[in-house]
Every structure is written in structure tokens, then in C-alpha cells.
Design a protein around this motif. Structure first.
Motif, mmCIF file in Angstrom:
data_model
loop_
_atom_site.group_PDB
_atom_site.id
_atom_site.type_symbol
_atom_site.label_atom_id
_atom_site.label_comp_id
_atom_site.label_asym_id
_atom_site.label_seq_id
_atom_site.Cartn_x
_atom_site.Cartn_y
_atom_site.Cartn_z
ATOM 1 N N GLY A 28 13.829 -39.583 7.222
ATOM 2 C CA GLY A 28 13.341 -40.670 6.372
ATOM 3 C C GLY A 28 12.086 -41.284 6.961
ATOM 4 N N LYS A 29 12.156 -41.493 8.259
ATOM 5 C CA LYS A 29 11.030 -42.121 8.929
ATOM 6 C C LYS A 29 9.774 -41.256 8.814
ATOM 7 C CE LYS A 29 10.716 -45.119 12.710
ATOM 8 N NZ LYS A 29 11.196 -45.603 13.963
ATOM 9 N N THR A 30 9.953 -39.930 9.026
ATOM 10 C CA THR A 30 8.814 -39.012 8.925
ATOM 11 C C THR A 30 8.213 -39.078 7.533
ATOM 12 O OG1 THR A 30 10.292 -37.621 10.190
ATOM 13 C CG2 THR A 30 8.134 -36.722 9.703
ATOM 14 N N LEU A 79 3.201 -31.867 10.265
ATOM 15 C CA LEU A 79 2.098 -32.086 9.329
ATOM 16 C C LEU A 79 1.451 -33.447 9.560
ATOM 17 C CD1 LEU A 79 3.598 -30.646 6.022
ATOM 18 C CD2 LEU A 79 1.905 -29.620 7.536
ATOM 19 N N ALA A 80 2.285 -34.426 9.932
ATOM 20 C CA ALA A 80 1.779 -35.788 10.035
ATOM 21 C C ALA A 80 1.225 -36.117 11.415
ATOM 22 C CB ALA A 80 2.908 -36.767 9.692
ATOM 23 N N ARG A 81 1.301 -35.170 12.344
ATOM 24 C CA ARG A 81 1.013 -35.543 13.733
ATOM 25 C C ARG A 81 -0.443 -35.918 13.958
ATOM 26 N NH1 ARG A 81 -0.034 -30.395 13.438
ATOM 27 N NH2 ARG A 81 -1.570 -29.463 14.856
ATOM 28 N N GLU A 98 3.716 -42.397 14.954
ATOM 29 C CA GLU A 98 5.048 -41.981 15.410
ATOM 30 C C GLU A 98 5.282 -40.487 15.244
ATOM 31 O OE1 GLU A 98 8.089 -44.439 13.554
ATOM 32 O OE2 GLU A 98 8.949 -44.404 15.559
ATOM 33 N N ALA A 99 4.549 -39.882 14.310
ATOM 34 C CA ALA A 99 4.813 -38.483 13.973
ATOM 35 C C ALA A 99 4.732 -37.590 15.206
ATOM 36 C CB ALA A 99 3.847 -38.015 12.908
ATOM 37 N N LYS A 100 3.783 -37.897 16.112
ATOM 38 C CA LYS A 100 3.655 -37.117 17.346
ATOM 39 C C LYS A 100 4.994 -37.096 18.120
ATOM 40 C CE LYS A 100 -0.018 -39.226 18.869
ATOM 41 N NZ LYS A 100 -1.053 -39.807 19.731
ATOM 42 N N PHE A 101 5.561 -38.302 18.233
ATOM 43 C CA PHE A 101 6.798 -38.415 19.016
ATOM 44 C C PHE A 101 7.968 -37.740 18.319
ATOM 45 C CE2 PHE A 101 4.210 -42.152 20.162
ATOM 46 C CZ PHE A 101 3.894 -41.761 21.443
ATOM 47 N N ILE A 102 7.940 -37.868 16.976
ATOM 48 C CA ILE A 102 9.036 -37.228 16.236
ATOM 49 C C ILE A 102 8.949 -35.711 16.409
ATOM 50 C CG2 ILE A 102 10.038 -36.854 13.955
ATOM 51 C CD1 ILE A 102 9.168 -39.681 13.246
ATOM 52 N N THR A 103 7.727 -35.169 16.309
ATOM 53 C CA THR A 103 7.538 -33.726 16.507
ATOM 54 C C THR A 103 8.130 -33.317 17.852
ATOM 55 O OG1 THR A 103 5.383 -34.098 15.512
ATOM 56 C CG2 THR A 103 5.845 -31.884 16.348
ATOM 57 N N PHE A 104 7.738 -34.075 18.834
ATOM 58 C CA PHE A 104 8.175 -33.753 20.184
ATOM 59 C C PHE A 104 9.705 -33.841 20.326
ATOM 60 C CE2 PHE A 104 8.065 -34.512 24.859
ATOM 61 C CZ PHE A 104 7.533 -33.276 25.168
ATOM 62 N N PRO A 146 8.175 -44.820 24.392
ATOM 63 C CA PRO A 146 6.799 -45.342 24.293
ATOM 64 C C PRO A 146 6.766 -46.775 23.752
ATOM 65 C CG PRO A 146 6.992 -43.157 23.313
ATOM 66 C CD PRO A 146 8.369 -43.616 23.585
ATOM 67 N N LYS A 147 7.622 -47.026 22.768
ATOM 68 C CA LYS A 147 7.602 -48.384 22.181
ATOM 69 C C LYS A 147 8.109 -49.409 23.192
ATOM 70 C CE LYS A 147 8.400 -46.513 17.670
ATOM 71 N NZ LYS A 147 9.495 -46.186 16.778
ATOM 72 N N CYS A 148 9.193 -49.047 23.878
ATOM 73 C CA CYS A 148 9.741 -49.973 24.870
ATOM 74 C C CYS A 148 8.689 -50.266 25.934
ATOM 75 C CB CYS A 148 10.977 -49.395 25.516
ATOM 76 S SG CYS A 148 12.379 -49.429 24.430
ATOM 77 N N TYR A 149 7.942 -49.199 26.280
ATOM 78 C CA TYR A 149 6.896 -49.365 27.295
ATOM 79 C C TYR A 149 5.909 -50.448 26.864
ATOM 80 C CZ TYR A 149 2.779 -48.071 30.054
ATOM 81 O OH TYR A 149 1.676 -48.096 30.873
#
Ligand code: TRP
Length: 823
Positions: free
Chosen positions: A643-645, A739-741, A749-755, A801-804
Motif C-alpha cells: 500500500g505504501k509503495t 519503479l519508484a526508487r 521511501e521507495a529506495k528503502f522498500i526496494t532494499f 533511517p527515519k529513527c536516525y
């Protein structure tokens, strides 16, 4: 009876050519044969002992007077036996009960372990001590009985000499079965068992140890001959086969001995029975040891089983483990002190300086701890004394002889004593002594085993007995735990092993192979191992079936570690959730679709917790819950990420003019997407639970020694569908995120989701081979590990990353920074 005719028999006593000079009624002994020890008494008994090992062969060609006997090698053991006879006579003379008012005398001769000399001794005894015989044809016999001889060959000769005079003899060491023939040896008695019993005992021993392929070596004398014949007779039908029979020549011949040793070496028979005596064994064993042959199990006859000559440590590698039959031992109370009192001047022995100390020179002489042969000598003297005592206490008119007469105390004839000997029964050191009709005594043997003593020397250990008085088959008693035998082709197979016959070797040669695991043998010498029942398994020794170990992942080290990791994961997720809730108004939380983030965190917490359900004993409830809970929480989690993606993708596409896709992806629609994606998994699970739910099962195939308690998945199809569906969602998510990265924005966020999806897929792809190949409880552990690893993967990739930024770099938590392209 005249003794004159004997003089022509004897090689030592010949009539002088000048005998015509002697008066008619007087004969003169021209050549004497002196006794070793003499003592006078009312009744004289003779003794013949091999005080020397051997002698030089006499020159007897009957053309001139034979030279005096020349003996070699003083035998301290026989000397001790002779002293024992003197001791016994002296004891009896002092006794108030036995033969009161009468004394015993003795004449003790040396036979030099040679039959001919034994014969000379017997004749010399009969003739008296070189004094002129005036009154040849009347009066009491100079000799009432004889104690002797040691070797059967000598006893046979002596017995034949004594026979015409009906003089009884009692042997202390002659065991030849041949001497049991009453017609040939009517006056022969003995206080040692007849060899017929020994060979019987030996046959039983061979069978007991399954020594079925044996060699026999014997000396060249009656003892060896008859013992071998007896053994062969006893072995018939027992399954014990004789590989070879060899004879050590009487006159030791090294070449012949080496031939025998070669036969022993090359034969596959590793057990050798030897009927021989200490004296002739000594050179033979020297040659045997020089050939450096080991691994032979010797079975010793009574004649050498307690041979003190072989007690030194050099013999151990070759003779250690020897097992044999020793004659009965007994106590002679005063023997030690008596032997110490002996001094060379008090005897008629060969010249001594008078300085010799017996103790140091001859430990064999002083070894009185458990006399066997000496005890026999002692018994023999007492047997004569008791019979004589009975004879002298005959009630007039109730005697055993003609017209119920008794013997005359002043003129006792040897044959009268023989009668009393035959009837005799008395006790000595707790043992009953009597003679059967053949003159034999009660058969009893100690089983003696040669083991290494504390000083490296050989020790003779008593490991059992053979009691011929017991019922047949029960005679042999062996204390197995004490015994040491040479390991060899036919040693026993202990429980836990089975016999495996060696190719090309006789049936009695086998190896002992341990039973396979799961099989046992609980008896010695098992031919086969038996399989344990289904829920049982063999113990480590292979001797017992024990219930199988039940195995499942529980509170062992691994279970605890996994539990801790799962709980830590759950706590971590909850604390991140708290951080997010606390900072829910900051841009970074808001910009990234806070509602979905909360959902993801919640479902991740559930993911961590559902790992806990895999730990512990499987029950039907936990089995059903395990897979369904896990698959539903994972589907929920991935759906949220999906959903987030979608939202990220939509948000950026919507940024382009004329695109109102965002309208279709409002919070409501997002919830619907998440809900419906999860619903599919719920439906699959429902179908699974209804059709073929997972159930607890016992797995006995994978690890045969254990019962593994596990959850059987029920329907394989459903299981793989559930996993497949999660995989599908993850792949979809990965593609969209991929696709969204590249879309702009500092915090895409897409980068992190991909990972995170990459990690997720990697974990689950590697899970499959690990899952299939890990045994027992490790299958479950692998599954838990995959759950935990993928959950941690998601947690860290998406939220670290967000917590950071939230916790450590709050200055970057601004709208501009997040949206702009500024670094
Ligand atoms: N029991 C044996 C026998 O009867 C003992 C013995 C003594 C022996 N001296 C021996 C055997 C010499 C062989 C050789 O003869």
C-alpha cells in the motif's frame, strides 16, 4: 622274600666277583647308592624326589661296573618337598594322638628326574644302607611304604620294583591316567587327581571359551602320551578340533624344537595346550621367545602351571594370559620355620661350604605361601601315618585279615598296610583324604591365570575351580571378571557385538563386530544382533533397547536464544512505534503516510510474536495456529508495505498535471487494498484448516534414534500456496518500489522498500533449501530464523533511517529538507 635276585637287576648293585669269599649267609653290597636323608624309626618309609633336574646319561653296557650317578641342576622345589616329608614325619613322631609310642623313620633318595635312577633308588631303599644282610629271609620288611615319585615315568618304574614285595607307594605328583590300572600297578596310590579329570576339565575350558581350533604340544613321556590321548578322547563331539600334535624330545634337541615352533607360528590355531613339565619347558620356551612369537594363548597342564621359573618379567609378553589347572593347595603350618632351620651340615647332601644361605639363593625353596606339591607330600605322609595308626589299633578278633586277625605290631607287612590305606579316610587342613579303588584321590583343580604383577613379574591368579565331585556340567566355575586371556581369533564376543566369520579361516575364527545402531545383542557370542522395537533404540553399548529420545524445539539453549531474539524484536518494534507516536506531528512521520507506518509496525510486532508459537511441544492447536498466524501477519505486513509503495508511486505520478490518481488512493482505499490483500491469505488459510489442517506428528524416519515431534503441514499444497502468496505480494511490492526508487525527493521511501524487499526475498529463497534439508528440531529452528530475519530486515530497512533523523538529526526533520533536493 629274598632281595638277592634284585641285585642282578640293579645297575648299581652287582655281585662282586669275589662274592665266593663271602660266607653263605652273608651278602655284601659292593656299590651303594646313598640316600639324601635318613632317620631311623620303628617303621621306615621311603621317599623319592627329583632333587636334581637331570643327570648325565649313565654308561650302561653291562661289561663293567657302572659309574656313580652324576646329577645336574639342583632343584630347590623338590628339595623343599623332601624337607616337607621330614617335617611331616617329625610332626607325627611328636604327636600324642597319631601313632603314640611308635616312631617313623625315613630314607629319602634323589631320582634326578630320571626313571633309571628312580629304579636304583627304589632298590637301594629295599636293600638297606649298605650294611651286610645276614638274616635275609625273615623279619619285617625294611620298608613299609614309599612316597614318590614326581614324574609318572619314574613312578611307573618304581611301582614295578615295589610290586613283588607288595609295598604300597603314594605319589604326590604323578597324575598319568595309566597309573590308575590296578592290574599293572596294584600297590600304587596318589594324592593328586588322575589326569582323566584334568583333560575333561581342559575340554570344558576350551568349549567354554570357544577355543575350537587348538594345537597340542607334549613331552616325550607317559604323562604327555596319556594326557594327549585323554584330551583327544574328551574333545570328540565337542566341536573342538586339534590343529597339530607335537612332541618335545626327551633329550632336548634345538633343531626339533625350532620345527615345532615353526608349526606353532604358521598354524592358524592360536591356542596351544601343553602337557609338559617345568624342566623340559625351560629350553623350549627360551627358543620360542627367541623367535619372538606372541599372541598365543597357552593352556597349561598342572605340571607347569605354577612353574616358579617363569615368573620373571621377560616371560610376560609371551606367556601372559596363560590359563591352566593347578592341583589343590593347602596349609602346612610349620613349614616356613622348618625350611629355614635346614642347614647343609645336617643333611647328607653334596658338599657344601656351610655358608650358603637358602633364602637368597632359592626363593623357589622358600616359597611356602601356597604349597601345592609339598602339600601333597605332607598329605601322603599323613595318609601312611593314619593307616598305620588304624592298623596298630586293630581290635583283636575284629581284624580285617584271615580269621578276623590283626597285624602284628612288631612285624607289620606292607600288604597289610596297603589294606588300611585302601580303607583310609581322614581330614587334613579341612580337606578329606581317601583313595578310590584305583588308588586315585578326589579330583579338584584350581584354575590359574598368569597375569602381570605389580613389579612387572608374572603372578598366578586363582580365577576359578574344577570340582570333579560336582554334578556333570557344573564342575567348572570361572570368575570371568578376574580372568585375562590373550586376545585372539576366537576370543569371546561381548554383548553388544556379534560374530563375523573370517573368510578362508576355520569357523572358530571370527571377528567381533559391534551391532549396528538400533540393533542389540545381550549375550556373549551372539551370532546376530536383534532389532529394537519401533519406539526403542539401542543404547551406546548395543546391549539394551531403550525408549527413543523425544525431540522438539523447546527450552534448550537454541529455543531460549530464539525466544529472546523474538521478544527483543517485538520490543524494538513497539519502541519504534512509541517513538513514531511521540513524533507523529513531525514532518518525517507525516510525510510518509503515518497511518500505514503504524500498521506496518503493529503487524511486524505480531510477526515477531508469532515466531514464539513455533517453540514448544507441538499440540494440535499450536500446529494449526503456527502456520496460519504466521502467514496472515506476514501478508498483512507486506500488504501494508505494498500500500505504501502504491501511495509513493501515486503521489509522484499525481504531481504531474491532469492526473488525479490520488483521488483513488485516499486512506479509505488504502485500507481496502490492505484488507483485501490480507483477506485472500485468510481465505487460503481457512480453506487449509478446513480441508487438511496441520497436525502434530511423530517423525521416526529422519533420525532413527530419535522420535521427532513436529507439525505435519497436512496439505502440502496449502502450505506452499500460503508461502507462495506471501512471495507474490513481496515480488509485487519489490517491482513497484523498484519503479519508484528514482523519483525525486530527499526522503524517497521507495529506495528503502526496494532494499527491504530484496532482503526479504533473499531470506525466504535461502530458507527453502535449508528448510528441506535440516534434520529434526532444526527444521523448526530454520523456520523461526527465517521469520525473525525477514522481520528484522523489514524493521531496519524501513524504520532505521527515519529513527536516525527523528532521534539524532532533528534539524533535518523539516519539510524543506525532506521535499527539496538539498543535501
Ligand atoms: N603330573 C606330572 C606327571 O605325572 C608331573 C611331572 C613331574 C612331570 N615331573 C615331570 C611331567 C616331568 C613331565 C616330566 O608326570
Amino acid at each position: 622274600m629274598s632281595l638277592l635276585f634284585l641285585w642282578s637287576l640293579s645297575s648299581s648293585l652287582i655281585l662282586s666277583p669275589s662274592s665266593t669269599l663271602a660266607t653263605d649267609s652273608e651278602c655284601v653290597l659292593l656299590s651303594g647308592f646313598d640316600p639324601g636323608f635318613v632317620a631311623d624309626g620303628d617303621f621306615v618309609i621311603g621317599g623319592i624326589f627329583p632333587l636334581h633336574y637331570n643327570q648325565e646319561m649313565p654308561d650302561v653296557n653291562y661289561t663293567y661296573q657302572p659309574t656313580a650317578v652324576r646329577c645336574n641342576g639342583f632343584d630347590p622345589r623338590a628339595f623343599r618337598w623332601a624337607q616337607t616329608m621330614r617335617l611331616a614325619v617329625e610332626e607325627i613322631n611328636q604327636s600324642e594322638q597319631l601313632l603314640p609310642n611308635h616312631t617313623l623313620g625315613y630314607k629319602i633318595f634323589d631320582s634326578c628326574a630320571y626313571p633309571l635312577t628312580g629304579q636304583r633308588a627304589a632298590l637301594a631303599m629295599l636293600n638297606g644302607l649298605g650294611q651286610a644282610h645276614t638274616n635275609m629271609c625273615s623279619g619285617a620288611s625294611p620298608l613299609l611304604a614309599v612316597i614318590g615319585e614326581s614324574g609318572s615315568a619314574q613312578s611307573i618304574v618304581v611301582s614295578r620294583i615295589l610290586q613283588p614285595f607288595k609295598i604300597p607307594m603314594i605319589s604326590y605328583f604323578s597324575s598319568c591316567a595309566c597309573l590308575g590300572d590296578r592290574r599293572k600297578y596294584p600297590t600304587f596310590f596318589r594324592v593328586i587327581p588322575n589326569d582323566d579329570y584334568q583333560v575333561k576339565a581342559m575340554a570344558q575350558l576350551l568349549v567354554r571359551y570357544d577355543w575350537r581350533w587348538v594345537g597340542v604340544v607334549r613331552g616325550d613321556h607317559e604323562y604327555g602320551h596319556f594326557a594327549l590321548q585323554g584330551l583327544l578322547r574328551e574333545l570328540k563331539g565337542t566341536g573342538v578340533c586339534v590343529a597339530y600334535q607335537e612332541m618335545i624330545p626327551l633329550l632336548y634337541n634345538q633343531q626339533r624344537a625350532l620345527e615345532i615352533i615353526e608349526v606353532m607360528r604358521s598354524s592358524t590355531a592360536r591356542v596351544v595346550v601343553v602337557f609338559s613339565a617345568e624342566g623340559e619347558m625351560t629350553p623350549f620356551l627360551k627358543d620360542y621367545m627367541a623367535q619372538n612369537i606372541t599372541g598365543i594363548q597357552w593352556v597349561a597342564s598342572e605340571a607347569w602351571v605354577t612353574a616358579s621359573l617363569f615368573t620373571t618379567s621377560e616371560y610376560f609378553p609371551y606367556l601372559g594370559g596363560t590359563i591352566g589347572f593347578g592341583i589343590r593347595q593347602g596349609q602346612i603350618p610349620g613349614l616356613r620355620d622348618y625350611l629355614q632351620m635346614v642347614n647343609p651340615r645336617s643333611t647328607l647332601m653334596p658338599p657344601c661350604s656351610g655358608q650358603e644361605t637358602l633364602l637368597e639363593q632359592h626363593s623357589a625353596y622358600m616359597n611356602t605361601s601356597s604349597p601345592r606339591v609339598a602339600y601333597n607330600v605332607y598329605k601322603a605322609v599323613y595318609a601312611i601315618a593314619h593307616s598305620l595308626h588304624n592298623l596298630l589299633h586293630c581290635q583283636a578278633g575284629e581284624g580285617p585279615f584271615h580269621n578276623h586277625s590283626c597285624a602284628h605290631s612288631t612285624n607289620v607287612h606292607p600288604w597289610q598296610l596297603q589294606h588300611y590305606l585302601q580303607e583310609l579316610a581322614f581330614y587334613i587342613s579341612g580337606e578329606e583324604v581317601n583313595f578310590d579303588l584305583k588308588g586315585d584321590s578326589i579330583p579338584y583343580y584350581d584354575i590359574i591365570n598368569w597375569q602381570r604383577g605389580s613389579g612387572g613379574n608374572m603372578e598366578f591368579i586363582n580365577v576359578g575351580l574344577f570340582d570333579g565331585a560336582k554334578a556333570s556340567g557344573k564342575e567348572l566355575v570361572i570368575q570371568e571378571e578376574k580372568i585375562l586371556v590373550v586376545s585372539m581369533c576366537s576370543a569371546n564376543c561381548a554383548p553388544g557385538f556379534r560374530k563375523a566369520v573370517r573368510r578362508g579361516e576355520p569357523l572358530c575364527c571370527f571377528d567381533c563386530v559391534p551391532c549396528d545402531s538400533g540393533k542389540i545383542s545381550n549375550q556373549t557370542d551372539s551370532i546376530d544382533c536383534t532389532e529394537c522395537p519401533e519406539d526403542y533404540w539401542s543404547n551406546a553399548d548395543g546391549t539394551m533397547c531403550i525408549p527413543k529420545v523425544v525431540e522438539f524445539l523447546s527450552h534448550d539453549a537454541m529455543g531460549i536464544a530464539l525466544t529472546v531474539i523474538a521478544v527483543v524484536g517485538a520490543c524494538l518494534t513497539v519502541s519504534i512505534l512509541a517513538v513514531f507516536l511521540h513524533h507523529r506531528t513531525t514532518p518525517i512521520v507525516r510525510v510518509n503516510n503515518s497511518e500505514l507506518s503504524f500498521f506496518i509496525l503493529l503487524s511486524l510486532t505480531l510477526c515477531f510474536l508469532c515466531a514464539l508459537m513455533f517453540i514448544g511441544e507441538p499440540t494440535s492447536w499450536s500446529c494449526m495456529l503456527r502456520h496460519t498466524a504466521f502467514s496472515i501477519t506476514f501478508s498483512l505486513c507486506i500488504s501494508c508495505i505494498l500500500g505504501k509503495t502504491l501511495v509513493v508511486l501515486a503521489a509522484f505520478t499525481a504531481a504531474r498535471p491532469g492526473n488525479n490518481i490520488m483521488k483513488w488512493l485516499g486512506p479509505k482505499q488504502q485500507r481496502v487494498i490492505i484488507f483485501s490483500c490480507t483477506l485472500v491469505q485468510v481465505l487460503i488459510c481457512a480453506a487449509w484448516l478446513m480441508a487438511a489442517p496441520p497436525y502434530p506428528s511423530k517423525n521416526i524416519q529422519d533420525q532413527r534414534s530419535k522420535i521427532i515431534l513436529e507439525c505435519s503441514v497436512g496439505s502440502q499444497l496449502a502450505f506452499w500456496c500460503v508461502l507462495g502468496y506471501i512471495g507474490l505480494l513481496a515480488c509485487l511490492c519489490f517491482i513497484l518500489a523498484f519503479l519508484a526508487r528514482k523519483l525525486p525527493g530527499n526522503f524517497n521511501e521507495a529506495k528503502f522498500i526496494t532494499f527491504s524487499m530484496l532482503i526479504f526475498c533473499a531470506v525466504w529463497i535461502s530458507f527453502i533449501p535449508a528448510y528441506v534439508s535440516s534434520p529434526g528440531k532444526y527444521t523448526v529452528a530454520v523456520e523461526i530464523f527465517a521469520i525473525l530475519a525477514s522481520s528484522f530486515g523489514l524493521l531496519f530497512c524501513l524504520f532505521a533511517p527515519k529513527c536516525y533523523i527523528i532521534l539524532l538529526k532533528p534539524e533535518k526533520n523539516t519539510k524543506q529538507h525532506l521535499m527539496g533536493n538539498k543535501k
